[in-house]
Design an enzyme around this catalytic site. Structure first.
Site, PDB file in Angstrom:
ATOM      1  N   GLN A   1       2.425  -3.650   3.907  1.00 22.29           N
ATOM      2  CA  GLN A   1       3.007  -2.900   2.606  1.00 22.29           C
ATOM      3  C   GLN A   1       3.476  -3.796   1.726  1.00 22.29           C
ATOM      4  OE1 GLN A   1       3.002   0.415   2.602  1.00 22.29           O
ATOM      5  NE2 GLN A   1       2.932   0.635   4.693  1.00 22.29           N
TER       6      GLN A   1
ATOM      7  N   SER B   1      -4.206  -4.927   5.620  1.00 28.01           N
ATOM      8  CA  SER B   1      -4.904  -3.960   5.944  1.00 28.01           C
ATOM      9  C   SER B   1      -5.420  -3.506   4.645  1.00 28.01           C
ATOM     10  CB  SER B   1      -4.537  -2.746   6.615  1.00 28.01           C
ATOM     11  OG  SER B   1      -5.526  -2.142   7.094  1.00 28.01           O
TER      12      SER B   1
ATOM     13  N   CYS C   1       1.769   6.663  11.692  1.00 30.41           N
ATOM     14  CA  CYS C   1       1.418   6.447  13.033  1.00 30.41           C
ATOM     15  C   CYS C   1       2.193   7.235  14.027  1.00 30.41           C
ATOM     16  CB  CYS C   1       1.254   4.918  13.277  1.00 30.41           C
ATOM     17  SG  CYS C   1       0.268   3.650  12.214  1.00 30.41           S
TER      18      CYS C   1
END
Length: 376
Positions: free
Chosen positions: A177, A197, A323
């Protein structure tokens, strides 16, 4: 669609898609091939690796490409655990980590590793004294995320890293994040391993990476995927060249536009938050001072957040991690911070991004306020 779920994933920046297109069409070669076509593709991969390393302010050889942060977390935790087993079997993490960390730690526990899950205070922050008290002679790794995906809370990363190193342990950070949103220098922060990511900073899905420190000390790893010896033998598999090139472009844009994005998004979040906290029984989850500028996790006592989210037409919000959103349980992050089940169920995460506008926020405020009256 008004999209306020940027901690789940971000919109692919059109400029990222533009640089990816040749590698989805004419530039389709395998970067590991020895012919001229393959070598040309590999040169693009090398250039991309340099761009991503520049975002982390590390050496390009310290970046290992993965399919995303979840794989990077698995590689980091399991790779260190396996390689340092002769030194010890104890790992420390926090109970507000992403499921990628928590589930991997549970898997390691089943294999005989000793895992300590640190509590957090009402603001979502760990206590450094509790961290020091949890360290054992067998402690090989401390793993704490930079920015919490549900609350935006920022942990004292540099202090945690110093504590780990003082006791001879490595420090791993899930920075999914944080990367692309705030400046990161892995060396000055003392980070030994860092997972990230691309789709969290306007890049494509299916690509991410793991920074692995090669200096002072060099982190020794064992692979979890075998077959071909790609990525210094740590992550076998044909490289996702379109994804790598796209992530590199996203990294370049982040470096160039980070402050502009921060100023823009901070203004929007402040307006949203100040407006909604005026509502009766509204409250903020997480530290007011130690959090990322794009996230507001707000609770509204007595309402059912799922009812509000379900009634919103054309506005994308979340009640927690994407998730685990399919599991009808209260957020483990909010529960760890001391919230009751009722208050956890009444909380909504607003996560803003580069492409949001003031009109988006005004529309969201005017739409959500009437829903708070009857959302039980």
């Amino acid at each position: 669609m008004i999209y306020l779920d940027n901690n789940s994933t971000t919109q692919l920046d059109p400029r990222v898609l533009e640089v990816m297109m040749p590698f989805l069409t004419s530039e389709f070669g395998n970067a590991a091939s020895s012919h001229t076509f393959g070598r040309r593709i590999n040169n693009h991969v090398k250039s991309a690796r340099e761009n991503i390393a520049a975002l982390l302010q590390c050496d390009p050889g310290e970046v290992v490409f993965t399919s995303g942060a979840t794989e990077a977390v698995n590689l980091g935790l399991k790779g260190v655990a396996k390689n340092y087993r002769s030194k010890g079997n104890h790992i420390i993490t926090a109970n507000t980590e992403h499921p990628a960390v928590l589930d991997t730690c549970k898997s390691l526990e089943a294999d005989g590793y000793d895992i300590t899950y640190l509590p957090v205070d009402r603001d979502g922050l760990i206590d450094l004294m509790e961290l020091k008290a949890a360290i054992k002679e067998a402690t090989i790794l401390i793993c704490v995320m930079y920015v919490n995906n549900e609350t935006g809370v920022i942990q004292p990363i540099s202090d945690i890293a110093d504590t780990a190193h003082e006791h001879g342990a490595l420090f791993m950070c899930d920075a999914t994040q944080a990367i692309g949103r705030i400046p990161i220098n892995v060396y000055s922060l003392g980070i030994d391993l860092l997972a990230f990511s691309a789709h969290k900073f306007y890049g494509p899905k299916g690509i991410g990476g793991l920074f692995i420190q090669h200096k002072q000390p060099k982190v020794k790893m064992s692979p979890i995927l075998h077959g071909g010896g790609h990525e210094h033998g740590l992550r076998s598999g044909t490289l996702n060249v379109p994804g790598i090139v796209g992530m590199a472009m996203a990294a370049q844009l982040a470096m160039n536009e980070m402050q502009r994005d921060a100023d823009h998004v901070t203004m929007l979040r402040t307006y949203l938050e100040e407006s909604l906290l005026k509502e009766e029984n509204a409250f903020l989850n997480g530290s007011y001072d130690h959090r990322l500028y794009n996230t507001a996790n707000l609770g509204f006592k007595g309402i059912d957040a799922n009812v509000v989210i379900g009634r919103l037409q054309g506005i994308a919000l979340s009640n927690g991690s994407a998730c685990t959103s399919a599991i009808m349980e209260p957020s483990h992050v909010l529960k760890a911070m001391g919230l009751s089940n009722e208050d956890a169920y009444s909380s909504i995460r607003f996560s803003l991004g580069r492409f949001n506008s003031l009109m988006d926020i005004e529309t969201t405020i005017s739409t959500i306020k009437p829903l708070l009256v009857n959302a039980f």
